[in-house]
Every structure is written in structure tokens, then in C-alpha cells.
Design an enzyme around this catalytic site. Structure first.
Site, PDB file in Angstrom:
ATOM      1  N   ARG A  67      29.547 106.756 -22.237  1.00 17.92           N
ATOM      2  CA  ARG A  67      29.111 105.404 -21.463  1.00 17.92           C
ATOM      3  C   ARG A  67      30.108 105.203 -20.338  1.00 17.92           C
ATOM      4  NH1 ARG A  67      27.014 101.791 -26.797  1.00 17.92           N
ATOM      5  NH2 ARG A  67      25.186 102.734 -27.057  1.00 17.92           N
ATOM      6  N   HIS A  71      28.452  99.052 -20.859  1.00 14.71           N
ATOM      7  CA  HIS A  71      27.029  99.943 -21.141  1.00 14.71           C
ATOM      8  C   HIS A  71      26.537 100.173 -19.887  1.00 14.71           C
ATOM      9  CE1 HIS A  71      23.550 101.422 -22.370  1.00 14.71           C
ATOM     10  NE2 HIS A  71      23.813 101.361 -23.708  1.00 14.71           N
ATOM     11  N   PHE A 129      21.378 111.140 -28.355  1.00 17.75           N
ATOM     12  CA  PHE A 129      22.080 109.949 -27.634  1.00 17.75           C
ATOM     13  C   PHE A 129      23.388 110.422 -26.927  1.00 17.75           C
ATOM     14  CE2 PHE A 129      22.727 105.359 -28.264  1.00 17.75           C
ATOM     15  CZ  PHE A 129      21.229 105.051 -28.735  1.00 17.75           C
ATOM     16  N   GLU A 148      20.279 103.117 -24.675  1.00 17.84           N
ATOM     17  CA  GLU A 148      20.578 104.504 -24.407  1.00 17.84           C
ATOM     18  C   GLU A 148      19.632 105.439 -24.677  1.00 17.84           C
ATOM     19  OE1 GLU A 148      24.847 105.194 -24.468  1.00 17.84           O
ATOM     20  OE2 GLU A 148      24.416 107.077 -25.513  1.00 17.84           O
ATOM     21  N   LEU A 170      20.736  94.363 -22.756  1.00 18.46           N
ATOM     22  CA  LEU A 170      20.771  95.932 -22.788  1.00 18.46           C
ATOM     23  C   LEU A 170      19.450  96.734 -22.711  1.00 18.46           C
ATOM     24  CD1 LEU A 170      22.606  98.210 -23.865  1.00 18.46           C
ATOM     25  CD2 LEU A 170      21.970  97.541 -26.216  1.00 18.46           C
ATOM     26  N   ARG A 186      33.528 103.797 -27.296  1.00 18.10           N
ATOM     27  CA  ARG A 186      32.836 104.265 -28.246  1.00 18.10           C
ATOM     28  C   ARG A 186      31.533 104.809 -27.973  1.00 18.10           C
ATOM     29  NH1 ARG A 186      28.434 101.980 -30.101  1.00 18.10           N
ATOM     30  NH2 ARG A 186      28.340  99.942 -29.031  1.00 18.10           N
ATOM     31  N   GLN A 203      34.117  98.473 -23.502  1.00 15.21           N
ATOM     32  CA  GLN A 203      33.181  99.199 -22.919  1.00 15.21           C
ATOM     33  C   GLN A 203      32.082  98.445 -22.087  1.00 15.21           C
ATOM     34  OE1 GLN A 203      30.030 101.034 -25.545  1.00 15.21           O
ATOM     35  NE2 GLN A 203      31.267 102.863 -25.029  1.00 15.21           N
ATOM     36  N   HIS A 221      29.891  95.384 -22.727  1.00 11.80           N
ATOM     37  CA  HIS A 221      29.048  95.559 -24.033  1.00 11.80           C
ATOM     38  C   HIS A 221      30.111  95.643 -25.529  1.00 11.80           C
ATOM     39  CE1 HIS A 221      25.848  97.177 -26.340  1.00 11.80           C
ATOM     40  NE2 HIS A 221      26.501  98.390 -26.592  1.00 11.80           N
TER      41      HIS A 221
END
Lengths: 555, 242
Positions: free
Chosen positions: A284, A240, A117, A253, A250, A392, A238, A350
Site C-alpha cells: 500500500r 491506503h 491481495f 484492495e 475505503l 502493514r 499507512q 488508514h
């Protein structure tokens, strides 16, 4: 007519954090979960890719490496002891979910499988590491279901489709309860409580293109803010990198974790330039800024505002079995076949790193000494511990909700056992009743939908991936004007039964304050390019700063 | 970013909605709304256009808007579906929207979900394992995990249960969604509550009420093979093998 209920602890919101807290709290004290949604509608269920924990099931890994990545990924603005604690407790949290029946994907030996990730690395950045525990691409769905299942087993008391609109604080500063609006009847309910825990999620709906549910309108934050609790790090939002073009839905990821890449109009895998080591699996914020830069320099597809996510080179079996939901999203919403065509994507709003300031026990804290507000708690996206700093890492949100949901539940129960109910005045719900009457009987004639649309468009234009002072100052003025318009908003439905339509359909969401110091870092400031590792002000220092800047209004 | 499409790419859509509001009149009625929407917009977006700009009294549930929260199950042109997974181009120029059937309507497209969740809760929808848990995870092979994969996808939207003619006609029948969630645990190698659940499901309101009309499988927005899962549970009841 207002109905009064009395509970030792009230949990507001029934996503992952709220349900996890309820499992602790309801074992110890009389607990109610009050939520504007049925629990299984919560947006925890939309999380896809995984939940990281250094189990070391498929390769060497340690909580300390996980903590390092979390701190570095958050641009060194993370509360470091909190990140160390979270990554250490991650292992028990995953095992506990497994014991509750969570259907993790498995290794051939029958252990919990792990995948790569963004931003998660071995040995302080050497290479991507397999750390994310997962259930296909519906990990959040399975967490929400598993926690709800356990709540049923434990017979947790839910008040579903009850919308909390106010927090009651006694004169001595203690929590006294909350006021909620029952969507089905239009009646107000007063919940007396010794502890109140807000787990109401985020506020991505202030942006036009977002991965967030319509219901993510910053409710818990705005209720607390109106009662004088300053919010922390609200400028840290954030984006994404891989949202479906225009819709923002979404695409996990995990797509890149399984080997997917991002390409520009020239077919170039441009992340190789921005982050030579981890490439498409960079954090991100970095990937989103890179996409922004590519589009700005004319390398968006057909010169437009999107690029491609490409999985055509992956094994079809991997796509179908490990990424079934995101594949279906591309097919349904874009009419694109991901196994043979690239998928149009753009950065999508996000996750809010900021929120109600808390310590690691989810106690809401104020002032430079981080003094807890007696009986008030917050956990999950609505809170700011801060374990995410300025950005994050993927999967750490699911970790955050189970770790700090649990800690908050434990502490809120303990506090409720040790304390008495704070006094509550007759007519404590009056402020809420007046506010609602204003919305129903007003004659201003503005529409909540129009105000909201304007907010979302302007925010996405002026305060999104990359921000600058000029844009933010302009946005500040726009917000002022929108506030004025909101005062003239009138609700069209005058009935009492499901008047707004559940889930806050008629509510304008305006929790965000844009402060002068909220500056987006420009593109190309990525850590991989040798940017000095500034530690920034400490978390307590930033809290004090935030409070000073907030100009906290009185209740 | 997030540019609007020019208006000429929009299509006209007539939305015929079955309305009900106990505060207005005791009987349901029909309303028609005209909207212009992008062909690739969701039907949910078109319903928002109605609610936000034409008639604020329209009541519906929705949250995530991409088919994972299960809020916006509706009867769309006679079939149960999530309004956020139906595109305008697939129903234009005219679409009929009604509340899902078999549950009491509270207002417009909002039904009382409590009877549905009562059925779900009746099958003990949680892992039952009385052994002391090990320090680490309980082992499970990929094959054992795959055995119940399909039924873990359920989002409790009630599209299957409220498409079932047996459920409409019979107050007692527990319904497809409850059986799907029982299946999810009965066939989980870690679970020890299978016999207890099968006893519940062999009751007169249980799994043998199913007449395999396949409505549930057609209705499931998650693509779960609901009827197949029900048949597997029937077999498990008969042979006590799972």
C-alpha cells in the site's frame, strides 16, 4: 457518585482484538469488557477484503512465504520472530473462526476460498498468491459478528457505552484498574482489576481524509501515554491508496485482488512503471506514493488531486458477487456506476502501525530490556508488536487482532490467576473528575470541533503520504498551539445524560507526537527498484530510541 | 489533497429534529436548524454541522459514517434509514429527523438498544454444532454457503425492527432483526440448532406475529430481503424443513 466494580481482568474496547481476548479471558477469570461503543459498532466491521493465512487451499503456499512478505512489506522494520509466529498461527486462527461459524466464501470443493491481495506473493516475490480468506467484501464485518456471537454464547459481561478515561497504576508499578465514564448517566465508574488489556483500535481521525470511523481517536494509546507508557513507531502511519475521493471511505484492495487497476489522467496503468512485477498489487505505501507522484506531476484527473480505480474490464458477475459493498459505496457516495465508469480515488489515512509497545503475549513492555508492565496488555491496532513495521500488508490487521487478541487474553487470565489485586487509593478517580470538570466549567470558549478540524486539515497537509522535515517541524509547532487551544475547550452540553453524544463526539483527538526522525520516504524509493534492503535498528533498539525521544511525562 | 468545494456549490438545508432531554423537560419538542452543506454530503455530516457549530447538546450515535457499523439509524422523513447513507441532495431543502420508534428514547436521537439486543440474543445467534470439529475447515459447498448469504449482511442497526408496526404495538414480538439472525443459522448447513431456534420462533412472540407489511425490507440499509427471510423461517417452522 462513583461506582466501584471488581474484576480479575478488564478488557477495554470491544472490536476484534477485545472480543477475541474476552473469549479466552472470561473462560478462566472474572472478566469485564468495557467499551465506548456497542461491540458490533467497532471498526473491525469495516474491514473488507480478507484475512491471510497460508492454507494452500487454491495454490501452493507456506507460512514462511507469508512471513517473508510481511517482513518485506513492512520495510524490514518488522519484529521478525513475531511475524513468523503470527503467520504460523494464522492457519489455526482461520480454522477456529470457521468452526465458530464464520461464513467464508468457498471453493467448488467446499474448502475456504482464497484471493490475491497486495504484497502477498509466492516464493519470496515471484508472483501474487491467493492467500486471503474472505467473505465477499465484508470479512471484517463477519469476524466482528462471529466473535460477538461467541461472546453471547459464552455470556461475556459487557459494559457498553462506558468510556475509559484513565489507567490506574499502583506505586509498585502494577496495574490496579481503570476509570470509566458512563455515557448514559455521566457517572464515573472505577474498575479494579489485576489485568487490563487495551484493544481500543487506531487513531486515523487525526487526518482529514481517512477510512477510519469518527470514534477512532487513539483513546487507549493516549490513556497509557498520559500514565507514562511510551508509544512506539507513531510516525508509521499507512495511507491506503484507494479511498473515495474527498470522503476517504475505503474501497478494498480486494478490488485490485480481483483484477481492478488504477489509471491516471492519460488512462495509463501507471503502477506498471513503479512496480513492474506485482503492479497494482504492490504494498500500500508504494501504491499511495505512486499516486501522490502522479498527481504531483500533473497526471491527476483534470489535473486535480485524484486518480481512477477502474474495474470496467471485469466480469460484472465478479463485481456484484465478490465486491457488493464497495460497488454500493461508489454508487451511493459518488453517484458513479463502477461497471461502466471509473471511480475517483485518493490515498486515505488508514492504519497506525505504531502504538503501545508489546511482546508477542500482548504484554506492554518498557525500556531496552522490554520489561513487562505487570498486568498491562494491549492488542490490535492500538498495540505495536511490531508485526507491521513501517507498512502493514493488507489483511494482516484482521490476522493481528485474532492472533494477538487470543494471546493477550490467555496471558492476562493466567497473570490474574497468579496475582493479587494491587492496592488502590481512595479517590483514585479524582484526576478524571477534575479533567471532566475543567471541560464542563471552563470559560476559555474554544470549541473541540474547531480544534479537531484544524488538527485534521493540517495533519493531512503536512504529515500525510509523503513527509519532510520542514513540514513536520511546522506541524510540531501547530500541535503545540492546538494543545494550548485544547486547554480552553469547553463542552457545550452541561447535562449528564449522553452529554458528549456517545462515541467521543466532543473529544479532541491528539495522540500523535511527531518526532524529528519521522521522515517519510520520498516517492520512487520502492523496493522493486532495487533499493538496498536495510534492516534498520532492531525492535528493542527502536523502542529504546522511542523512549529516549519521547520525553516521557510523569503521571 | 482533500480540497474544499467552493461555497456556491453548497445547498441550504433545514433540519427539523425531534428533541428530547429528560434533564430539561419531560416532553419532547421540535427544533429547526439551518445548515449549508455540499449536495453530496451525508445527512450525518449536516447533523454534525448542527452538533459541532450550532447546538452541542444534540445527541446522536454514529461511528463509521459509511453504513457498516449500524449506529445512526433514524426516522428520516418518516422512513428508517442510516443518516450516513442518506445524501443531502436527496432530502434538501428540508428534512425531518426523529429517533427510531418502538424503543425507549433516552435523549434526542438516542434510544435504549437493550430490548433490541435482548430479542437478538433470544434466538441463539451463534453456530451450534456439537460434533468434534475436524482438524481443518468443515466443508460447505458454494451453494450451501449461498443459502444464507443475504442474512449474514445484518449489522444490527435496528432499522427493520423499529419500522415494524407489530413491533411498535406488541411488547412481546421478537422483531425482524432477530428473525434475520435466526435465519442466518437455521439455513447454515453446518448448524445443528435449527429445531431449537424454530421452537423459540414458533412461540406466541415469534415469527407468526409478522403480518408481511414489508416495512422491514424497505428499511434495511444493507438491502437484505428481510420479509422473504421471515417467510422462509415461517415455512421452516411449519414443515420443519430447512
Amino acid at each position: 457518585m462513583t461506582t466501584t466494580h471488581t474484576y480479575d481482568a478488564v478488557i477495554v474496547g470491544a472490536g476484534g482484538a477485545g472480543l477475541r481476548a474476552a473469549l479466552e479471558c472470561s473462560k478462566e477469570v472474572k472478566t469485564a469488557v468495557v467499551s465506548k461503543l456497542y461491540p458490533t459498532r467497532s471498526h473491525t466491521g469495516a474491514a473488507q477484503g480478507g484475512m491471510c493465512a497460508a492454507l494452500g487451499n487454491v495454490e501452493e503456499d507456506y507460512p514462511e512465504w507469508h512471513a517473508f512478505d510481511t517482513i518485506k512489506g513492512g520495510d524490514y522494520l518488522v519484529d521478525q520472530p513475531a511475524a513468523i509466529l503470527m503467520t504460523k498461527e494464522a492457519i489455526d486462527a482461520v480454522i477456529e473462526l470457521e468452526h465458530w461459524g464464520f461464513p467464508f466464501n468457498r471453493t467448488p470443493e467446499g474448502k475456504i476460498d482464497q484471493r490475491r491481495f497486495g504484497g502477498h506473493t509466492r516464493n519470496h516475490g515471484e508472483a501474487a498468491v491467493r492467500r486471503a480468506c474472505y467473505a465477499a467484501d465484508r470479512t471484517g464485518h463477519m469476524i466482528l459478528q462471529t466473535l460477538y456471537q461467541q461472546c453471547i454464547r459464552q455470556d461475556v459481561r459487557f459494559f457498553n457505552e462506558f468510556y475509559v478515561l484513565d489507567l490506574l497504576l499502583a506505586d509498585d508499578g502494577r496495574v490496579a484498574g481503570v476509570v470509566a465514564y458512563e455515557l448514559a448517566t455521566g457517572e464515573l465508574h472505577l474498575f479494579r482489576a489485576k489485568s487490563v488489556l487495551f484493544t481500543t483500535g487506531g487513531y486515523g481521525r487525526m487526518f482529514k481524509v481517512t477510512s477510519n470511523a469518527h470514534t477512532l481517536t487513539g483513546d487507549g494509546m493516549s490513556v497509557c501515554y498520559r500514565r507514562g507508557i511510551p508509544l512506539e513507531d507513531m510516525e508509521m502511519f499507512q495511507f491506503h491508496p484507494t479511498g473515495i475521493h474527498r470522503m476517504g471511505i475505503l474501497l478494498s484492495e480486494a478490488v485490485r485482488g480481483e483484477g481492478g487497476i488504477i489509471i491516471n489522467a492519460e488512462g495509463e496503468r501507471f503502477m506498471e512503471r513503479y512496480a513492474p512485477t506485482v503492479k497494482d498489487l504492490a504494498p500500500r505505501d508504494l501504491v499511495s506514493r505512486a499516486i501522490y507522484q502522479e498527481i504531483k506531476e500533473g497526471r491527476g484527473i483534470d489535473g486535480k488531486d485524484y486518480v481512477y480505480l477502474d474495474v470496467r474490464h471485469l466480469d460484472r458477475e465478479v463485481i456484484e458477487s465478490k465486491l457488493p459493498d464497495v460497488t454500493e459505496f461508489a454508487r451511493i457516495y459518488l453517484g458513479v456506476e463502477p461497471t461502466t465508469e471509473p471511480v475517483p480515488i485518493q490515498p486515505t489515512a488508514h492504519y497506525g502501525m505504531g502504538g503501545i509497545p508489546t511482546n508477542v503475549d500482548a504484554q506492554v513492555v518498557m525500556g531496552p530490556e522490554e520489561t513487562p508492565v505487570p498486568g498491562l496488555y494491549a492488542a490490535g491496532e492500538t498495540a505495536c508488536v511490531s508485526v507491521h513495521g513501517a507498512n502493514r500488508l493488507g489483511t494482516n490487521s484482521l490476522l493481528d487482532i485474532v492472533v494477538f487478541g487470543r494471546r493477550g487474553g490467555v496471558h492476562a487470565a493466567r497473570y490474574a490467576k497468579e496475582t493479587d489485586f494491587a492496592p488502590i487509593e481512595d479517590g483514585a478517580e479524582a484526576d478524571t473528575a477534575v479533567h471532566l470538570r475543567g471541560l464542563l466549567e471552563g470559560t476559555g470558549g474554544d470549541s473541540a470541533a474547531d480544534v479537531r478540524a484544524e488538527l485534521q486539515e493540517q495533519m493531512f497537509d503536512l504529515a500525510a503520504v509523503v513527509r519532510n522535515e520542514e513540514g513536520l517541524r511546522k506541524m510540531q509547532d501547530i500541535l503545540g498551539a492546538l494543545h494550548e487551544r485544547y486547554r480552553r475547550v469547553v463542552v457545550m452540553d452541561k447535562g449528564k445524560v449522553f452529554l458528549h453524544g456517545p462515541h467521543g463526539g466532543g473529544r479532541a483527538s491528539m495522540p500523535a507526537r511527531l518526532r524529528g526522525h519521522a521522515r517519510g520516504r520520498g516517492p520512487g524509493s520502492g523496493r522493486e527498484q532495487g533499493r538496498p534492503l536495510s534492516r534498520g535498528p532492531s525492535a528493542p533498539r527502536r523502542r529504546a530510541l522511542a523512549q529516549a525521544l519521547a520525553g516521557v511525562p510523569g503521571a | 489533497m482533500g480540497e474544499e468545494r467552493p461555497d456556491d456549490q453548497k445547498v441550504a438545508l433545514t433540519i427539523r429534529i425531534k428533541r428530547y432531554n429528560p434533564e430539561v423537560q419531560p416532553d419532547p419538542w421540535w427544533d429547526e436548524f439551518e445548515v449549508r452543506a455540499d449536495a453530496t454530503d451525508r445527512l450525518l455530516d449536516a447533523l454534525h454541522e448542527v452538533k459541532w457549530h450550532q447546538d452541542g447538546t444534540l445527541a446522536l450515535r454514529r461511528s463509521c459514517a459509511h453504513g457498516i457499523c449500524g449506529s445512526d439509524g433514524m426516522l428520516i422523513n418518516g422512513r428508517n434509514a442510516l443518516a450516513c447513507k442518506v445524501l443531502v441532495k436527496d432530502v434538501a431543502p428540508k428534512v425531518t429527523v426523529e429517533p427510531i420508534r418502538g424503543l425507549p428514547v433516552l435523549k434526542d436521537l438516542i434510544v435504549d438498544m437493550e430490548p433490541f439486543f435482548d430479542g437478538y440474543k433470544a434466538v441463539l445467534p451463534f453456530l451450534i454444532n456439537e460434533d468434534d470439529p475436524p482438524d481443518r475447515e468443515r466443508p460447505q459447498s458454494p451453494e450451501e454457503r449461498a443459502r444464507f448469504d443475504d442474512t449474514t449482511k445484518c449489522i444490527l442497526c435496528a432499522c427493520c425492527t423499529t419500522s415494524c408496526p407489530i413491533y411498535w404495538g406488541d411488547d412481546g414480538y421478537i422483531g425482524p432483526a432477530a428473525i434475520v439472525n435466526a435465519h442466518r443459522f437455521i439455513f447454515d448447513s453446518r448448524d445443528q440448532g435449527g429445531d431449537e431456534r424454530l421452537d423459540i420462533l414458533s412461540d406466541s412472540s415469534g415469527v407468526f406475529r409478522c403480518r408481511t407489511t414489508f416495512n422491514c425490507t424497505e428499511a434495511c440499509p444493507r438491502g437484505i430481503k428481510v420479509t422473504k427471510a421471515i417467510q422462509e423461517v415461517k415455512r421452516a417452522v411449519m414443515f420443519r424443513r430447512f
